[in-house]
Design an enzyme around this catalytic site. Structure first.
Site, PDB file in Angstrom:
ATOM      1  N   ARG A  78      -6.917  12.717  11.149  1.00 60.36           N
ATOM      2  CA  ARG A  78      -8.179  13.351  11.564  1.00 60.36           C
ATOM      3  C   ARG A  78      -9.174  12.340  12.104  1.00 60.36           C
ATOM      4  O   ARG A  78      -9.997  12.631  12.963  1.00 60.36           O
ATOM      5  CB  ARG A  78      -8.824  14.078  10.384  1.00 60.36           C
ATOM      6  CG  ARG A  78      -9.277  13.141   9.281  1.00 60.36           C
ATOM      7  CD  ARG A  78     -10.214  13.762   8.270  1.00 60.36           C
ATOM      8  NE  ARG A  78     -10.575  12.749   7.271  1.00 60.36           N
ATOM      9  CZ  ARG A  78     -11.631  11.944   7.368  1.00 60.36           C
ATOM     10  NH1 ARG A  78     -12.448  12.014   8.411  1.00 60.36           N
ATOM     11  NH2 ARG A  78     -11.884  11.063   6.420  1.00 60.36           N
ATOM     12  N   ASP A  92      -9.576   4.666  12.879  1.00 60.96           N
ATOM     13  CA  ASP A  92     -10.177   3.371  13.186  1.00 60.96           C
ATOM     14  C   ASP A  92      -9.107   2.585  13.951  1.00 60.96           C
ATOM     15  O   ASP A  92      -8.204   1.993  13.367  1.00 60.96           O
ATOM     16  CB  ASP A  92     -10.558   2.683  11.869  1.00 60.96           C
ATOM     17  CG  ASP A  92     -11.023   1.240  12.030  1.00 60.96           C
ATOM     18  OD1 ASP A  92     -10.970   0.706  13.151  1.00 60.96           O
ATOM     19  OD2 ASP A  92     -11.424   0.643  11.012  1.00 60.96           O
ATOM     20  N   TRP A 137      -8.223  -2.064  -0.119  1.00 62.21           N
ATOM     21  CA  TRP A 137      -9.047  -0.964  -0.632  1.00 62.21           C
ATOM     22  C   TRP A 137     -10.225  -1.467  -1.466  1.00 62.21           C
ATOM     23  O   TRP A 137     -10.976  -0.658  -2.032  1.00 62.21           O
ATOM     24  CB  TRP A 137      -8.189  -0.006  -1.461  1.00 62.21           C
ATOM     25  CG  TRP A 137      -7.398   0.962  -0.647  1.00 62.21           C
ATOM     26  CD1 TRP A 137      -6.163   0.771  -0.099  1.00 62.21           C
ATOM     27  CD2 TRP A 137      -7.773   2.296  -0.286  1.00 62.21           C
ATOM     28  NE1 TRP A 137      -5.747   1.891   0.582  1.00 62.21           N
ATOM     29  CE2 TRP A 137      -6.718   2.846   0.480  1.00 62.21           C
ATOM     30  CE3 TRP A 137      -8.904   3.084  -0.529  1.00 62.21           C
ATOM     31  CZ2 TRP A 137      -6.759   4.141   0.997  1.00 62.21           C
ATOM     32  CZ3 TRP A 137      -8.951   4.373  -0.019  1.00 62.21           C
ATOM     33  CH2 TRP A 137      -7.882   4.886   0.738  1.00 62.21           C
ATOM     34  N   CYS A 145      -7.854  10.002   5.814  1.00 58.67           N
ATOM     35  CA  CYS A 145      -7.891   9.934   7.283  1.00 58.67           C
ATOM     36  C   CYS A 145      -6.555  10.416   7.841  1.00 58.67           C
ATOM     37  O   CYS A 145      -6.527  11.172   8.804  1.00 58.67           O
ATOM     38  CB  CYS A 145      -8.170   8.513   7.740  1.00 58.67           C
ATOM     39  SG  CYS A 145      -9.805   7.922   7.281  1.00 58.67           S
ATOM     40  N   TYR A 187      -4.728   9.483  -1.627  1.00 54.62           N
ATOM     41  CA  TYR A 187      -3.392   9.805  -1.121  1.00 54.62           C
ATOM     42  C   TYR A 187      -2.312   9.973  -2.187  1.00 54.62           C
ATOM     43  O   TYR A 187      -1.616  10.987  -2.222  1.00 54.62           O
ATOM     44  CB  TYR A 187      -2.944   8.726  -0.130  1.00 54.62           C
ATOM     45  CG  TYR A 187      -3.819   8.613   1.077  1.00 54.62           C
ATOM     46  CD1 TYR A 187      -3.672   9.486   2.154  1.00 54.62           C
ATOM     47  CD2 TYR A 187      -4.813   7.632   1.154  1.00 54.62           C
ATOM     48  CE1 TYR A 187      -4.489   9.390   3.268  1.00 54.62           C
ATOM     49  CE2 TYR A 187      -5.639   7.528   2.268  1.00 54.62           C
ATOM     50  CZ  TYR A 187      -5.473   8.418   3.324  1.00 54.62           C
ATOM     51  OH  TYR A 187      -6.283   8.330   4.416  1.00 54.62           O
ATOM     52  N   GLU A 196       0.840  -1.210   0.000  1.00 48.85           N
ATOM     53  CA  GLU A 196       0.000   0.000   0.000  1.00 48.85           C
ATOM     54  C   GLU A 196       0.868   1.251   0.000  1.00 48.85           C
ATOM     55  O   GLU A 196       0.594   2.218  -0.738  1.00 48.85           O
ATOM     56  CB  GLU A 196      -0.931   0.012   1.207  1.00 48.85           C
ATOM     57  CG  GLU A 196      -1.874   1.214   1.188  1.00 48.85           C
ATOM     58  CD  GLU A 196      -2.573   1.464   2.506  1.00 48.85           C
ATOM     59  OE1 GLU A 196      -3.768   1.807   2.481  1.00 48.85           O
ATOM     60  OE2 GLU A 196      -1.925   1.339   3.577  1.00 48.85           O
TER      61      GLU A 196
END
Length: 318
Positions: free
Chosen positions: A220, A223, A84, A200, A148, A62
């Protein structure tokens, strides 16, 4: 004891004990606290959790996907990385072109209903194969938008130009290490509507002192059970690679959070993890013949001495 992992476990306990019950975008519900920070000394070892198995291969592939500036799940699927898939799959099943079985709330339903899971698995596998084999389909439904990699490598300006933030920050670290502007931002308000999932982990900053490179991430939304273990390892790996390119040692990874939450359907899994003992951190080895962060491939990485407890499965909130 793995101090960083203990900080993570303490965070889990704090949320279970003190978290506010909140509703959320996914409809799952969370237990949440606001504003928290953890620190990991990268000199002590590589911070991959040992109280449950975290697949390093998925973390690394990733990160390489981000570094390449890629935003399509095809690269991930080609490297057997499925983390994803759900966001792209959701886009497909909600499209006018999808005419298969009802996949509403597939994340939760596939855990609770074995018969539905069989149907879901068939649909997901067909979707993945189509992304891998059909260029037109992949361009439309494998694409996650300006997530991203796009922001790191190809930030769009008002002058219709682009900025390669990652290259720029590496150049800045090398040429002006004392700068307070070693920053990469993934949060581009104009592009938020065009993202499958707004970032995130929104902004990270590097800091050079005593020949060591440290990194602080502001996240921000976190999980804590499923996402945060990946985020810790990913940014630790990124710090190692950039330190290598800039001829620096590694310092700390500092993880700063906004909304820090455990999903309501992850609570029992977290309790299971908290009953486990912490084991020794692994050691990261990588191909130091590669000079640039942009040259690395998955085969260049190796973890030595990783002996975690077994995986604990939990649904992803999409």
């Amino acid at each position: 004891m793995h101090k960083g992992e203990q900080a993570y476990l303490d965070l889990c306990r704090s949320i279970l004990d003190n978290g506010t019950k909140k509703e959320d975008r996914t409809g799952t519900g969370t237990y949440s606290i606001f504003a928290h920070q953890m620190r990991f000394d990268l000199q002590e070892g590589f911070p991959l959790l040992t109280t449950k198995k975290v697949p390093f291969r998925l973390v690394a592939s990733e990160l390489l996907w981000f570094i390449k500036g890629d935003t399509n799940i095809r690269y991930l699927l080609a490297n057997n990385n499925n983390i994803w898939n759900e966001w792209a799959f959701k886009k497909w099943i909600e499209s006018s072109e999808y005419n298969g079985p009802d996949m509403t709330d597939f994340g939760n339903r596939s855990l609770k209903d074995p018969e539905f899971k069989k149907v879901y698995d068939v649909q997901m596998e067909a979707f993945k194969q189509k992304v891998l084999q059909d260029n037109t389909f992949a361009e439309k439904y494998g694409e996650l938008g300006s997530v991203y990699g796009k922001q790191w490598r190809d930030w769009k300006t008002t002058q219709n130009e682009t900025i390669d933030q990652l290259k720029d920050v590496i150049h800045s670290i090398r040429t002006n290490p004392d700068s307070r502007r070693h920053i990469v931002s993934a949060w581009n308000p104009e592009d938020i509507p065009n993202m499958a999932l707004p970032p995130c982990h929104t902004l990270f900053q590097f800091y050079v002192a005593d020949g060591k490179l440290s990194c602080q991430l502001y996240q921000r939304s976190a999980d804590v059970f499923l996402g945060v273990p990946f985020n810790i390892a990913s940014y630790a790996l990124l710090t190692h690679l950039i330190a290598h390119e800039c001829n620096l040692d590694v310092g700390e990874f500092v993880h700063t959070f906004g909304d820090t939450h455990i999903y309501a359907n992850h609570v029992e899994q977290v309790k299971t993890q908290l009953q486990r003992d912490v084991r020794e951190m692994p050691v990261l080895k990588f191909n130091k013949d590669k000079e640039s962060i942009f040259d690395f491939e998955l085969s260049d990485f190796e973890l030595i001495g990783y002996d975690p407890h077994p995986t604990i499965k939990a649904p992803i909130a999409v």
